[in-house]
Write a protein that holds these residues in place. Structure first.
Motif, PDB file in Angstrom:
ATOM      1  N   GLN A 299     -44.124 -29.041  20.912  1.00 45.43           N
ATOM      2  CA  GLN A 299     -45.023 -29.847  21.760  1.00 45.43           C
ATOM      3  C   GLN A 299     -44.561 -29.392  23.214  1.00 45.43           C
ATOM      4  N   GLY A 300     -43.627 -28.640  23.371  1.00 48.50           N
ATOM      5  CA  GLY A 300     -43.111 -27.958  24.804  1.00 48.50           C
ATOM      6  C   GLY A 300     -42.809 -26.808  24.798  1.00 48.50           C
ATOM      7  N   TYR A 301     -42.548 -26.304  23.685  1.00 49.23           N
ATOM      8  CA  TYR A 301     -41.975 -24.656  23.812  1.00 49.23           C
ATOM      9  C   TYR A 301     -42.803 -23.981  22.806  1.00 49.23           C
ATOM     10  N   GLY A 302     -43.068 -22.538  23.256  1.00 46.59           N
ATOM     11  CA  GLY A 302     -43.994 -21.866  22.298  1.00 46.59           C
ATOM     12  C   GLY A 302     -43.620 -21.271  21.222  1.00 46.59           C
ATOM     13  N   GLU A 303     -42.463 -20.522  20.913  1.00 48.87           N
ATOM     14  CA  GLU A 303     -41.804 -20.313  19.756  1.00 48.87           C
ATOM     15  C   GLU A 303     -40.282 -20.030  19.894  1.00 48.87           C
ATOM     16  N   ILE A 304     -39.649 -19.909  18.701  1.00 48.59           N
ATOM     17  CA  ILE A 304     -38.400 -19.548  18.672  1.00 48.59           C
ATOM     18  C   ILE A 304     -38.088 -17.895  18.536  1.00 48.59           C
ATOM     19  N   ARG A 305     -37.534 -17.414  19.473  1.00 43.18           N
ATOM     20  CA  ARG A 305     -37.277 -15.970  19.448  1.00 43.18           C
ATOM     21  C   ARG A 305     -35.784 -15.501  18.927  1.00 43.18           C
ATOM     22  N   TYR A 306     -35.608 -14.597  17.669  1.00 47.15           N
ATOM     23  CA  TYR A 306     -34.522 -14.225  17.309  1.00 47.15           C
ATOM     24  C   TYR A 306     -34.627 -13.063  16.694  1.00 47.15           C
ATOM     25  N   ASP A 307     -33.506 -12.474  16.170  1.00 42.14           N
ATOM     26  CA  ASP A 307     -33.689 -11.182  15.405  1.00 42.14           C
ATOM     27  C   ASP A 307     -33.283 -11.483  13.941  1.00 42.14           C
ATOM     28  N   SER A 308     -34.290 -11.017  13.160  1.00 44.79           N
ATOM     29  CA  SER A 308     -34.265 -11.588  11.731  1.00 44.79           C
ATOM     30  C   SER A 308     -33.421 -10.608  11.038  1.00 44.79           C
ATOM     31  N   ASP A 309     -33.178  -9.381  11.608  1.00 43.87           N
ATOM     32  CA  ASP A 309     -32.104  -8.554  10.870  1.00 43.87           C
ATOM     33  C   ASP A 309     -30.937  -9.115  10.970  1.00 43.87           C
ATOM     34  N   GLN A 310     -30.498  -9.450  12.266  1.00 42.01           N
ATOM     35  CA  GLN A 310     -29.054 -10.225  12.264  1.00 42.01           C
ATOM     36  C   GLN A 310     -28.888 -11.467  11.202  1.00 42.01           C
ATOM     37  N   LEU A 311     -29.935 -12.261  11.239  1.00 45.51           N
ATOM     38  CA  LEU A 311     -29.811 -13.395  10.453  1.00 45.51           C
ATOM     39  C   LEU A 311     -29.823 -12.924   8.907  1.00 45.51           C
ATOM     40  N   ALA A 312     -30.247 -11.952   8.526  1.00 42.48           N
ATOM     41  CA  ALA A 312     -30.123 -11.240   7.205  1.00 42.48           C
ATOM     42  C   ALA A 312     -28.777 -10.777   6.771  1.00 42.48           C
ATOM     43  N   GLN A 313     -28.175 -10.155   7.825  1.00 43.63           N
ATOM     44  CA  GLN A 313     -26.680  -9.835   7.751  1.00 43.63           C
ATOM     45  C   GLN A 313     -25.685 -11.051   7.837  1.00 43.63           C
ATOM     46  N   ILE A 314     -26.064 -12.144   8.364  1.00 43.00           N
ATOM     47  CA  ILE A 314     -25.166 -13.106   8.572  1.00 43.00           C
ATOM     48  C   ILE A 314     -25.265 -13.899   6.936  1.00 43.00           C
ATOM     49  N   ALA A 315     -26.544 -13.989   6.529  1.00 42.95           N
ATOM     50  CA  ALA A 315     -26.851 -14.516   5.053  1.00 42.95           C
ATOM     51  C   ALA A 315     -26.083 -13.642   4.168  1.00 42.95           C
ATOM     52  N   GLN A 316     -26.279 -12.291   4.281  1.00 42.95           N
ATOM     53  CA  GLN A 316     -25.520 -11.531   3.192  1.00 42.95           C
ATOM     54  C   GLN A 316     -23.889 -11.892   3.377  1.00 42.95           C
ATOM     55  N   LEU A 317     -23.197 -11.829   4.452  1.00 38.42           N
ATOM     56  CA  LEU A 317     -22.036 -12.160   4.724  1.00 38.42           C
ATOM     57  C   LEU A 317     -21.562 -13.602   4.165  1.00 38.42           C
ATOM     58  N   GLY A 318     -22.411 -14.653   4.288  1.00 44.13           N
ATOM     59  CA  GLY A 318     -22.328 -16.055   3.891  1.00 44.13           C
ATOM     60  C   GLY A 318     -22.187 -16.175   2.358  1.00 44.13           C
ATOM     61  N   GLN A 319     -22.789 -15.202   1.475  1.00 40.35           N
ATOM     62  CA  GLN A 319     -22.340 -14.908   0.108  1.00 40.35           C
ATOM     63  C   GLN A 319     -21.196 -14.391  -0.525  1.00 40.35           C
ATOM     64  N   GLN A 320     -20.346 -13.869   0.819  1.00 44.86           N
ATOM     65  CA  GLN A 320     -19.047 -13.572   0.284  1.00 44.86           C
ATOM     66  C   GLN A 320     -18.044 -14.248   0.740  1.00 44.86           C
ATOM     67  N   TYR A 321     -18.183 -14.837   2.007  1.00 43.88           N
ATOM     68  CA  TYR A 321     -17.159 -15.641   2.712  1.00 43.88           C
ATOM     69  C   TYR A 321     -17.975 -16.893   3.266  1.00 43.88           C
ATOM     70  N   PRO A 322     -17.080 -18.192   3.440  1.00 41.37           N
ATOM     71  CA  PRO A 322     -17.672 -19.216   4.221  1.00 41.37           C
ATOM     72  C   PRO A 322     -17.697 -18.684   5.652  1.00 41.37           C
ATOM     73  N   VAL A 323     -18.837 -19.249   6.364  1.00 43.63           N
ATOM     74  CA  VAL A 323     -19.248 -18.982   7.605  1.00 43.63           C
ATOM     75  C   VAL A 323     -19.544 -20.169   8.503  1.00 43.63           C
ATOM     76  N   ALA A 324     -19.139 -20.214   9.552  1.00 44.13           N
ATOM     77  CA  ALA A 324     -19.378 -21.387  10.526  1.00 44.13           C
ATOM     78  C   ALA A 324     -20.167 -20.874  11.848  1.00 44.13           C
ATOM     79  N   PHE A 325     -21.234 -21.618  11.932  1.00 43.28           N
ATOM     80  CA  PHE A 325     -21.834 -21.476  13.062  1.00 43.28           C
ATOM     81  C   PHE A 325     -21.452 -22.008  14.468  1.00 43.28           C
ATOM     82  N   LEU A 326     -20.987 -21.278  15.578  1.00 43.97           N
ATOM     83  CA  LEU A 326     -20.422 -21.925  16.773  1.00 43.97           C
ATOM     84  C   LEU A 326     -21.652 -21.703  18.045  1.00 43.97           C
ATOM     85  N   PRO A 327     -22.719 -22.664  18.082  1.00 46.65           N
ATOM     86  CA  PRO A 327     -23.484 -22.354  19.165  1.00 46.65           C
ATOM     87  C   PRO A 327     -23.167 -22.956  20.636  1.00 46.65           C
TER      88      PRO A 327
END
Length: 793
Positions: free
Chosen positions: A276-304
């Motif tokens: 409604q107010g924003y165009g798109e969410i921009r991010y690095d998909s490769d970064q997310l893929a690396q975090i996803a792989q890390l999360g399969q081995q260890y618990p992760v916590a996002f601190l935004p």
């Protein structure tokens, strides 16, 4: 093949054949014997096979039985035993009591769990629920008996048989004997079967539905948990049954209860809301893929970072879009109001009371809940600042959550855990007008259902894009090393500050922030687009020189880009266009100055080392040379330690050297010359806009402490500072409108308390005020140098 049914009283507790042998089964409109797509085959394991049927309805049971009948003879399936269904759980539906006897018969059978998976329609290559499904009789993954028949008859491609990893009866007995669960063998086997099926079904549905399905049972049935509750009951004088009852209540109050149907619906809703107010969410998909792989081995916590009410929704949608497990997000109990509370609980929020210092049982339940999430590698999320930043800067971290999860790691609930520093930035922030109101003494809006609706309606305007950046993950084990930590542990505080520093370093600079810097540098004067463009160009050259992160390639080659951003700020009431001027000029009202300062403050930390260097150059003793300069740099760094997250001293000193080198590589030898002349050679002067507003706020607080005793009433003291600052502003004693703001007064008071100023002598308090006044005078002088050179920055 023998079929052992569910226990009497359950929906499944009907014999396939009546005692007379006649067929007693309901005539079904759908044919459960028709083979389905991608049916699994039971392998020959060289021993009898027992299938555990996780079936909720008669039709599901018939489908599983028909599938078993189609297995090759080599599979050697001897029994199909009904276990307590995992879907639409009912207290009357239990695992067949004969399961234990069958597995103890002596032939050590191989046990394979099976269930039926009902899939949604495929849309755009993804099988997920949309808002349209609300009108289609509910969750297609959990159809009622009538809808099951319809789906199997007309959409059989949406019905699949899922089998989980098998185990021998001997292995199950050994696992039960070693288990920490206080449960019967049948219940233990059923829960293990459910977990195996959940893992298998995720391959079909996706990782976005990796959620704890039996959390309450698994925590409450742990012997370790029950023993801990009993011990606490003895210590605090509670009857054991009352302590267990309260612990169950606390767990219900705290725990998230993810529902895949709600996860999908909310994801669709989030997309509608932010678009409604924003165009798109921009991010690095490769970064997310690396975090996803890390999360399969260890618990992760996002601190935004936390600057908007959209932060959690943005991150939640981003993870959903990339088929990553939903986070378990810590939320204040104040958010648990209808309908928001149930909605966000069903999509991952867990609720923590604001205060529970003296409630040992509550603390124990919360710790056990977090232990469970860490052990099972369910991702966490919390906002370490505690609340949304009202100033734009990152706030000091709250130590509660980081202390609790670190304690779980130190108690070896997992090998390690990685914290993911996350920056969520906005071209323009929908909440900024509210923040400026609060900063000048206005009341914070109460969070209610009507408040939530109003926030959504306020998005009917242009706000640009949303930008999400991830910093290098931080290992808790590596940072802390030892054990025995608490909230005041020095290494724990270093860990928290390292997370905040990494967030700051990946926060991208927006064009809006650059224009805000330019117009704030005018310090209340009306300026035209040409002046703003020149200032913006100087800022962008510094950005390029230091290779700072940006949301896009920022160029101010001509006035058109400046005018475009001015137009956006004007649309939101964040800037005033002077109607009477012959050449169109712009200025900020005091309230607008605080809004512009918000955008500047999101990135001001990048320019603070240079601003410190400028002040140190003019404020240090000329006769002390370079050593005196560095002593003043350290003094200023210490003065502002409650305001900014600085790099360690070695890295910080390198930053100062880089800034001075950008002026003149021979700056050390020129210390004995005209320092103001050296400073004016800099392409960008920054102390008057990067630090002066904070220093003036510190001066107001220091003066208030010198003239009025601080009685410990923080709220009243800040209100008094606000009144004093308003008077100074009217009298011209403050050059920056945004200096008169409650968040800045709070940081200044924290510094004074840390130094013991309120409890010192009158002379100590006055000396502190005089020292701050001297530094303020230098920062103002730098602004005058810029003005004298015909520049804003």
């Amino acid at each position: 093949m023998q079929r052992i049914e569910a226990s009497p009283g359950a929906d499944l507790a009907r014999s396939v054949q009546s005692p007379s042998g006649a067929d007693d089964t309901l005539r079904l409109p759908a044919d459960p014997t028709v083979p389905l797509e991608d049916e699994p085959t039971i392998s020959d394991v060289g021993r009898p096979v027992v299938v555990l049927a996780d079936a909720t309805t008669k039709l599901e049971r018939r489908i599983i039985e028909a599938w078993v009948e189609r297995q090759p003879e080599t599979a050697s399936v001897t029994d199909v035993i009904a276990i307590r269904p995992s879907r639409r759980r009912n207290l009357n539906q239990r695992t067949d009591p004969r399961l234990h006897a069958r597995l103890d018969r002596g032939d050590d059978p191989w046990v394979v769990p099976a269930r039926i998976a009902w899939l949604p329609n495929e849309r755009n290559g993804r099988r997920s629920v949309s808002l349209v499904d609300i009108l289609k009789l509910g969750d297609p993954r959990d159809p009622d008996p009538v809808r099951e028949h319809v789906i199997l008859s007309k959409f059989a491609h949406r019905v699949r048989i899922v089998t989980g990893a098998g185990a021998s009866a001997t292995e199950l007995h050994a696992a039960h004997d070693a288990s920490v669960e206080a449960s019967t063998f049948n219940d233990f086997v059923s829960r293990r079967a459910h977990r195996a099926l959940e893992r298998a079904e995720r391959h079909l549905r996706g990782n976005r539905y990796k959620v704890p399905k039996f959390l309450h049972e698994e925590i409450l049935n742990r012997s370790e948990f029950r023993d801990g509750v009993m011990q606490l009951a003895s210590e605090i004088g509670l009857p054991p049954e009352l302590a267990l009852s309260r612990s169950r209540y606390y767990l219900r109050e705290i725990a998230a209860s993810h529902k895949p149907f709600m996860i999908d619906l909310l994801a669709n809703f989030i997309h509608w809301v932010y678009s409604q107010g924003y165009g798109e969410i921009r991010y690095d998909s490769d970064q997310l893929a690396q975090i996803a792989q890390l999360g399969q081995q260890y618990p992760v916590a996002f601190l935004p970072s936390h600057r908007s009410n959209l932060d959690r929704l943005t991150l939640q949608f981003l993870l959903w879009e990339n088929d990553m497990p939903p986070n378990h997000t810590a939320a204040g109990i104040n958010m648990n109001f209808f309908p928001v509370g149930p909605l966000i609980r069903n999509t991952g929020a867990f609720f923590i009371r604001r205060s529970f210092k003296d409630n040992e049982l509550y603390k124990y339940v919360l710790r056990s809940y977090l232990d469970y999430l860490v052990e099972n590698r369910f991702p966490l999320e919390w906002y370490t600042e505690g609340g949304r930043s009202r100033s734009g800067k990152l706030l000091p971290p709250k130590m509660g959550m980081i202390s609790w999860v670190s304690d779980s790691i130190m108690r070896n609930k997992a090998e390690d855990m990685y914290l993911i520093p996350t920056s969520i930035a906005y071209d323009q922030i929908m909440d900024v007008s509210d923040y400026s109101t609060e900063a000048t003494g206005g009341a914070k809006d109460k969070e209610t259902a009507s408040w939530a609706v109003a926030k959504i309606m306020s998005l009917r305007a242009r706000y640009g894009n949303i930008h999400v950046r991830f910093a290098e993950p931080v290992s808790i084990r590596k940072e802390l090393g030892g054990d025995g930590i608490d909230e005041d542990h020095l290494d724990l505080r270093k860990l928290a500050f390292e997370v905040m520093y990494r967030i700051s370093q990946v926060t991208p600079i927006t064009p809006t922030a650059v224009v805000s810097i330019a117009i704030l540098a005018a310090r209340g004067r009306a300026v035209d687009a040409s002046q703003l463009t020149d200032a913006a160009q100087r800022v962008t050259r510094a950005i390029a020189r230091s290779d700072l992160p940006t949301t896009e390639t920022i160029r101010f080659g001509d006035e058109s880009v400046t005018r475009e951003i001015i137009q956006q700020l004007s649309e939101h009431g964040s800037l005033t266009v002077d109607p009477q001027s012959t050449t169109q000029t712009y200025h900020l009202t005091p309230k607008q100055a605080i809004e512009a300062a918000y955008y500047r403050n999101t990135v001001v930390h990048f320019f603070v080392p240079g601003a410190i260097a400028e002040i140190a150059l003019l404020h240090s003793d000329p006769t002390a040379g370079v050593e005196g300069f560095w002593a003043e740099v350290d003094h200023l760094r210490d003065l502002l330690k409650f305001e900014f997250f600085f790099a360690d001293k070695t890295r910080f000193r390198h930053d100062i050297i880089d800034e001075m080198d950008s002026i003149d590589l021979n700056w050390r030898t020129r210390m004995s010359e005209d320092r103001e002349a050296l400073l004016v050679e800099s392409d960008l002067l920054r102390a008057h806009w990067a630090l002066l507003p904070f220093l003036e706020a510190y001066l107001i607080v220091a003066t208030q402490l010198a003239t009025h005793a601080y009685e410990g009433d923080r709220k009243q003291f800040v209100a008094d500072c606000l009144q004093t600052g308003t008077e100074w502003l009217a009298a011209g004693g403050v050059s920056a409108d945004e200096s008169v703001a409650k968040p800045l007064f709070g940081s200044a008071l924290d510094l004074a308390i840390n130094r013991g100023i309120p409890d010192g002598t009158d002379e100590d308090r006055q000396a502190f005020a005089d020292a701050v006044a001297d530094i303020v005078a230098v920062a103002r002088r730098i602004g005058s140098l810029a003005e004298g050179a015909g520049r804003l920055t």
